[in-house]
Scaffold this motif. Structure first.
Motif, PDB file in Angstrom:
ATOM      1  N   LEU A 169      -4.682 105.972  27.555  1.00 40.15           N
ATOM      2  CA  LEU A 169      -4.799 106.126  29.002  1.00 40.15           C
ATOM      3  C   LEU A 169      -6.206 106.554  29.424  1.00 40.15           C
ATOM      4  O   LEU A 169      -6.597 106.343  30.563  1.00 40.15           O
ATOM      5  CB  LEU A 169      -3.772 107.153  29.500  1.00 40.15           C
ATOM      6  N   THR A 170      -6.950 107.177  28.513  1.00 41.83           N
ATOM      7  CA  THR A 170      -8.285 107.642  28.891  1.00 41.83           C
ATOM      8  C   THR A 170      -9.377 106.809  28.234  1.00 41.83           C
ATOM      9  O   THR A 170     -10.508 107.251  28.109  1.00 41.83           O
ATOM     10  CB  THR A 170      -8.467 109.114  28.489  1.00 41.83           C
ATOM     11  N   ALA A 171      -9.002 105.619  27.781  1.00 38.97           N
ATOM     12  CA  ALA A 171      -9.979 104.779  27.098  1.00 38.97           C
ATOM     13  C   ALA A 171     -11.145 104.442  28.022  1.00 38.97           C
ATOM     14  O   ALA A 171     -10.964 104.233  29.226  1.00 38.97           O
ATOM     15  CB  ALA A 171      -9.299 103.494  26.637  1.00 38.97           C
ATOM     16  N   THR A 172     -12.335 104.437  27.462  1.00 36.81           N
ATOM     17  CA  THR A 172     -13.518 104.070  28.244  1.00 36.81           C
ATOM     18  C   THR A 172     -14.280 102.994  27.510  1.00 36.81           C
ATOM     19  O   THR A 172     -13.931 102.605  26.400  1.00 36.81           O
ATOM     20  CB  THR A 172     -14.451 105.269  28.461  1.00 36.81           C
ATOM     21  N   ARG A 173     -15.355 102.545  28.161  1.00 36.26           N
ATOM     22  CA  ARG A 173     -16.122 101.448  27.598  1.00 36.26           C
ATOM     23  C   ARG A 173     -16.895 101.918  26.361  1.00 36.26           C
ATOM     24  O   ARG A 173     -17.408 101.121  25.590  1.00 36.26           O
ATOM     25  CB  ARG A 173     -17.104 100.945  28.664  1.00 36.26           C
ATOM     26  N   GLY A 174     -16.988 103.213  26.178  1.00 43.09           N
ATOM     27  CA  GLY A 174     -17.764 103.748  25.058  1.00 43.09           C
ATOM     28  C   GLY A 174     -18.917 104.563  25.604  1.00 43.09           C
ATOM     29  O   GLY A 174     -19.330 104.395  26.755  1.00 43.09           O
ATOM     30  N   GLY A 175     -19.410 105.465  24.795  1.00 39.26           N
ATOM     31  CA  GLY A 175     -20.477 106.331  25.276  1.00 39.26           C
ATOM     32  C   GLY A 175     -19.889 107.554  25.941  1.00 39.26           C
ATOM     33  O   GLY A 175     -18.709 107.592  26.304  1.00 39.26           O
ATOM     34  N   ALA A 176     -20.702 108.545  26.093  1.00 41.62           N
ATOM     35  CA  ALA A 176     -20.215 109.820  26.610  1.00 41.62           C
ATOM     36  C   ALA A 176     -19.949 109.747  28.108  1.00 41.62           C
ATOM     37  O   ALA A 176     -18.967 110.276  28.604  1.00 41.62           O
ATOM     38  CB  ALA A 176     -21.230 110.917  26.303  1.00 41.62           C
ATOM     39  N   ARG A 177     -20.819 109.067  28.827  1.00 46.53           N
ATOM     40  CA  ARG A 177     -20.663 109.029  30.281  1.00 46.53           C
ATOM     41  C   ARG A 177     -19.891 107.797  30.705  1.00 46.53           C
ATOM     42  O   ARG A 177     -19.852 106.788  30.004  1.00 46.53           O
ATOM     43  CB  ARG A 177     -22.052 109.033  30.940  1.00 46.53           C
ATOM     44  N   LEU A 178     -19.264 107.896  31.840  1.00 46.27           N
ATOM     45  CA  LEU A 178     -18.474 106.770  32.328  1.00 46.27           C
ATOM     46  C   LEU A 178     -19.397 105.696  32.869  1.00 46.27           C
ATOM     47  O   LEU A 178     -20.258 105.964  33.706  1.00 46.27           O
ATOM     48  CB  LEU A 178     -17.515 107.235  33.435  1.00 46.27           C
ATOM     49  N   HIS A 179     -19.216 104.512  32.383  1.00 51.50           N
ATOM     50  CA  HIS A 179     -19.965 103.360  32.875  1.00 51.50           C
ATOM     51  C   HIS A 179     -19.387 102.971  34.229  1.00 51.50           C
ATOM     52  O   HIS A 179     -18.246 103.313  34.537  1.00 51.50           O
ATOM     53  CB  HIS A 179     -19.788 102.236  31.862  1.00 51.50           C
ATOM     54  N   TRP A 180     -20.150 102.261  35.015  1.00 48.33           N
ATOM     55  CA  TRP A 180     -19.593 101.901  36.333  1.00 48.33           C
ATOM     56  C   TRP A 180     -18.387 100.984  36.193  1.00 48.33           C
ATOM     57  O   TRP A 180     -17.467 100.996  37.009  1.00 48.33           O
ATOM     58  CB  TRP A 180     -20.656 101.279  37.246  1.00 48.33           C
ATOM     59  N   THR A 181     -18.321 100.194  35.069  1.00 48.49           N
ATOM     60  CA  THR A 181     -17.143  99.329  34.882  1.00 48.49           C
ATOM     61  C   THR A 181     -15.896 100.172  34.628  1.00 48.49           C
ATOM     62  O   THR A 181     -14.789  99.769  34.972  1.00 48.49           O
ATOM     63  CB  THR A 181     -17.361  98.374  33.701  1.00 48.49           C
ATOM     64  N   ASP A 182     -16.095 101.363  34.005  1.00 46.83           N
ATOM     65  CA  ASP A 182     -14.952 102.268  33.828  1.00 46.83           C
ATOM     66  C   ASP A 182     -14.389 102.677  35.186  1.00 46.83           C
ATOM     67  O   ASP A 182     -13.189 102.640  35.416  1.00 46.83           O
ATOM     68  CB  ASP A 182     -15.379 103.516  33.057  1.00 46.83           C
ATOM     69  N   TRP A 183     -15.318 103.059  36.057  1.00 48.42           N
ATOM     70  CA  TRP A 183     -14.874 103.455  37.403  1.00 48.42           C
ATOM     71  C   TRP A 183     -14.127 102.323  38.077  1.00 48.42           C
ATOM     72  O   TRP A 183     -13.045 102.517  38.635  1.00 48.42           O
ATOM     73  CB  TRP A 183     -16.083 103.851  38.269  1.00 48.42           C
ATOM     74  N   ALA A 184     -14.703 101.119  37.975  1.00 54.29           N
ATOM     75  CA  ALA A 184     -14.083  99.966  38.638  1.00 54.29           C
ATOM     76  C   ALA A 184     -12.703  99.690  38.044  1.00 54.29           C
ATOM     77  O   ALA A 184     -11.734  99.467  38.774  1.00 54.29           O
ATOM     78  CB  ALA A 184     -14.990  98.746  38.493  1.00 54.29           C
ATOM     79  N   SER A 185     -12.624  99.732  36.688  1.00 56.12           N
ATOM     80  CA  SER A 185     -11.335  99.440  36.056  1.00 56.12           C
ATOM     81  C   SER A 185     -10.278 100.447  36.476  1.00 56.12           C
ATOM     82  O   SER A 185      -9.155 100.073  36.834  1.00 56.12           O
ATOM     83  CB  SER A 185     -11.463  99.486  34.532  1.00 56.12           C
TER      84      SER A 185
END
Lengths: 350, 359
Positions: free
Chosen positions: A8-24
């Protein structure tokens, strides 16, 4: 549980949230809201009293006005908070309302009647679940009878349908007989005829056979479905013929081949069909409405419909019953949804 | 006693004849192999014997009884399929006992028989697994076990080893042969691999295009092939063929179509003067010798240490293989002359393909 959280908390990778994470996540939350909000609203509303349901603007959570039993009065009196005038800040119980004035008493000194303008008081409300919506279903309406009718129809119809459809599919996929293609084409051809077109002839047949106003009148006409036959046939085609030959060499009768070999091997497709059939039968409305006219034969869907009168609708009961009607199908879906995904994938893909 | 007799057996799909009149007698306890190239009808023939495929005309007799209309289950046969055809949803034990359950064997006896067969085939530790958890060889054993456990009169094998790797195939070949010795049942075995046929069979039936080309013991087929097809099919590497014509006046002289000539034996073959014939020599009977009658251009050489193969062709392009024990000094690009002992040659009618051997 950890894996669920990770998912549920999967992200694109990296420590900070990428803008695609926000969009998704925005997109996903929007989807969740769109799909779940009506359901949650329904559940919340089913716990509201009739008065609460009529309120404008509506509230999300169910509220009820607080009441208090006061000596000398037969019924509990509603409580109000006074927002203006001489008694501002006090909490009073209303005895009756006359025009723009309300007669109220202080619960601390019930002997004295106070007069308050109606614009100076606000009802004291608290979050309360109106569970009587549900208990009433069992007390005032024969909910359990409707539930039994629906369950009986759904279970019997699904079993009969699986049996007949799988037998037809077995014959159409594994036996080579003259006219096999023609039979299959006729079966699939019936898909092109809408149910509403055959409604009247079907009704006449059912009546003629004496199944009018009987649960079997609902079960039998839908016992064989072209989609079911087709779905199972396509799946059974993928079972190698050599296995059937091996079973024949093992002295298995054709019935035994069907029962012990074909059915277990078609389990994924049968699971898919079972889920579809359960959902269809449980939610079916039109045909039961035509066949079942006496209220002791009503299914849940018909009972729901009967709450909706021409002039008045018993919304609180209707909503409570809707929730109860949804529950079984939601449970079925929850436990069997993995079969739907895998089953549909494997019935189509091979 | 479970002898099998096929009488003028035919099968056609519409206008296409698949089996064109097969006559055959298989005695009790014989290991009979049907061999032939793919599409020759050998599997169809087996399925007709099993009863899974209806026959068009002719008779099948098992133990002297015509079984044409008896369904597969009641013929007392057991079959091992190419794809093993194990029941995927059952454990190995259930796979083995399914057939016994169908004939209402008591439960205790089923357990006893299954355990016995599983021990014999060394699958007793796999009884609780499902087919998908087994290796190819293990599945093969289970498939054989399923046939053995029912104690049939006749075993039918439909290319049972074709899905195994080469090494395992050799092992299983030995095991099936051992099984046959132990059980003493009649077995019919279909394969396209002539090595399997040669190593396992008591009798081989070579099939082509739905007809039996020759039926007999393996060495009989090897030594006295009835026609060009059998000669080319049995034996590895393939027999060398060189076309030619018998001399117009002397029937012991053969003019090869390469322009070369060689001697033919005066007895043993019924060649006529001037007749077009095909000379057949097995690779191991051919040797390179100074002054040999046939010139061969060497294309490649395989040195295996203990033995060697030389591949080449005649001046007219007919492929020639030489197989000799030990190591050879012939090398790629050489031109060698080859010869063969007269009592090891085969001679066939070029027109009909039939052998010209007398007797």
């Amino acid at each position: 549980m950890i894996r669920v959280w990770e998912f549920l908390t999967a992200t694109r990778g990296g420590a900070r949230l990428h803008w695609t994470d926000w969009a998704s996540y925005a997109y996903l939350f929007f989807g969740v809201f769109l799909m779940f909000f009506p359901v949650i609203w329904l559940v919340m509303s089913s716990f509201k009293t009739e008065a609460d349901l009529q309120r404008y603007p509506p509230t999300f959570l169910p509220y009820q006005q607080q009441t208090l039993m006061i000596d000398g009065y037969d019924a509990p009196l509603p409580l109000f908070e006074i927002t203006g005038g001489a008694y501002e800040g006090m909490i009073l119980a209303q005895v009756r309302r006359v025009g723009l004035q309300a007669q109220m008493i202080d619960p601390a000194s019930p002997g004295e009647r106070l007069r308050v303008g109606i614009e100076d008081r606000v009802p004291v409300e608290r979050f309360t679940l109106a569970t009587e919506n549900y208990t009433e279903l069992f007390e005032r309406f024969s909910f359990l009878l409707y539930f039994w009718n629906s369950t009986f129809i759904t279970v019997m119809a699904t079993l009969i349908m699986l049996l007949t459809n799988s037998m037809a599919a077995f014959a159409l996929s594994k036996y080579d007989f003259r006219g096999r293609t023609a039979v299959l084409l006729i079966v699939i051809g019936t898909l092109m005829i809408p149910q509403t077109v055959v409604l009247v002839p079907l009704f006449l047949i059912v009546t003629e056979l004496g199944m009018f106003n009987s649960l079997w009148g609902v079960i039998i006409p839908g016992a064989a479905t072209p989609t079911g036959v087709f779905l199972l046939r396509q799946y059974m085609l993928t079972i190698p013929d050599e296995i059937l030959d091996a079973a024949r060499m093992d002295k298995a009768s054709e019935w035994k081949i069907y029962w012990r070999i074909i059915l277990p091997l078609s389990a994924p497709a049968i699971a898919v069909l079972a889920i579809l059939a359960i959902m269809w039968r449980w939610n079916d409305f039109l045909w039961p409405l035509i066949v079942l006219t006496r209220s002791e034969n009503f299914t849940l869907q018909l009972a729901l419909n009967s709450f909706q009168g021409e002039l008045q609708t018993d919304w609180s009961s209707l909503l409570a019953m809707t929730v109860l009607t949804l529950l079984p199908i939601a449970l079925v879906f929850m436990f069997l949804q993995k079969y739907i995904a895998t089953g549909i994938a494997s019935t189509g893909g091979k | 006693m479970a002898s099998i007799e096929l009488k003028n057996l035919r099968k056609s799909y519409g206008a296409v004849d698949v089996i064109k009149g097969v006559d055959m007698q298989i005695a009790h306890g014989e290991f009979c192999v049907f061999v032939g190239p793919s599409g020759c009808g050998k599997s169809t023939l087996l399925r007709m014997i099993s009863g899974l495929e209806p026959i068009t005309s002719g008779d099948i007799e098992i133990a002297g009884e015509v079984v044409n209309t008896i369904p597969a289950a009641d013929r007392g046969l057991a079959m091992v399929f190419q794809s093993y055809a194990l029941y995927p949803h059952m454990t190995v034990r259930q796979n083995l006992s399914f057939g016994l359950e169908n004939i209402n064997t008591p439960r205790a006896e089923i357990t006893r028989k299954v355990d016995e067969v599983a021990k014999m085939l060394q699958i007793d530790m796999l009884l609780d697994r499902r087919p998908k958890d087994l290796s190819g060889g293990q599945r093969q054993r289970v498939a054989i076990g399923r046939a053995v456990v029912r104690e049939p009169k006749v075993f039918l094998f439909d290319e049972p080893l074709s899905n195994l790797d080469a090494e395992l195939r050799v092992d299983m070949r030995g095991e099936i042969a051992a099984l046959h010795r132990r059980l003493g049942n009649t077995m019919i075995y279909v394969t396209h691999d002539q090595v399997e046929a040669m190593t396992m069979a008591d009798k081989i039936a070579v099939l082509r295009l739905g007809e039996v080309e020759q039926f007999g013991a393996p060495l009989e087929l090897y030594n006295n092939p009835r026609n060009l097809f059998v000669a080319g099919f049995i034996g590895s590497p393939k027999m060398n063929f060189i076309a030619g014509q018998v001399d117009a006046s002397d029937r012991t002289i053969l003019h090869l179509d390469t322009g070369e000539s060689m001697k033919l034996p005066a007895t043993g073959f019924r060649q006529q003067v001037g007749e077009p014939v095909t000379l057949g020599i097995r690779p191991n009977h051919m040797h390179a010798i100074e002054g040999g009658p046939v010139k061969v251009l060497v294309k490649s050489v395989e040195q295996l240490g203990g033995e060697s193969y030389v591949y080449g062709h005649t001046s007219r392009g007919a492929p020639i293989t030489l197989h000799s024990p030990g190591q050879t000094r012939i090398d790629f690009g050489d031109t060698v002359y080859v010869d063969a002992p007269l009592d090891e040659i085969h001679l066939f009618d070029s027109g009909s393909g039939l052998t010209l051997r007398e007797g």
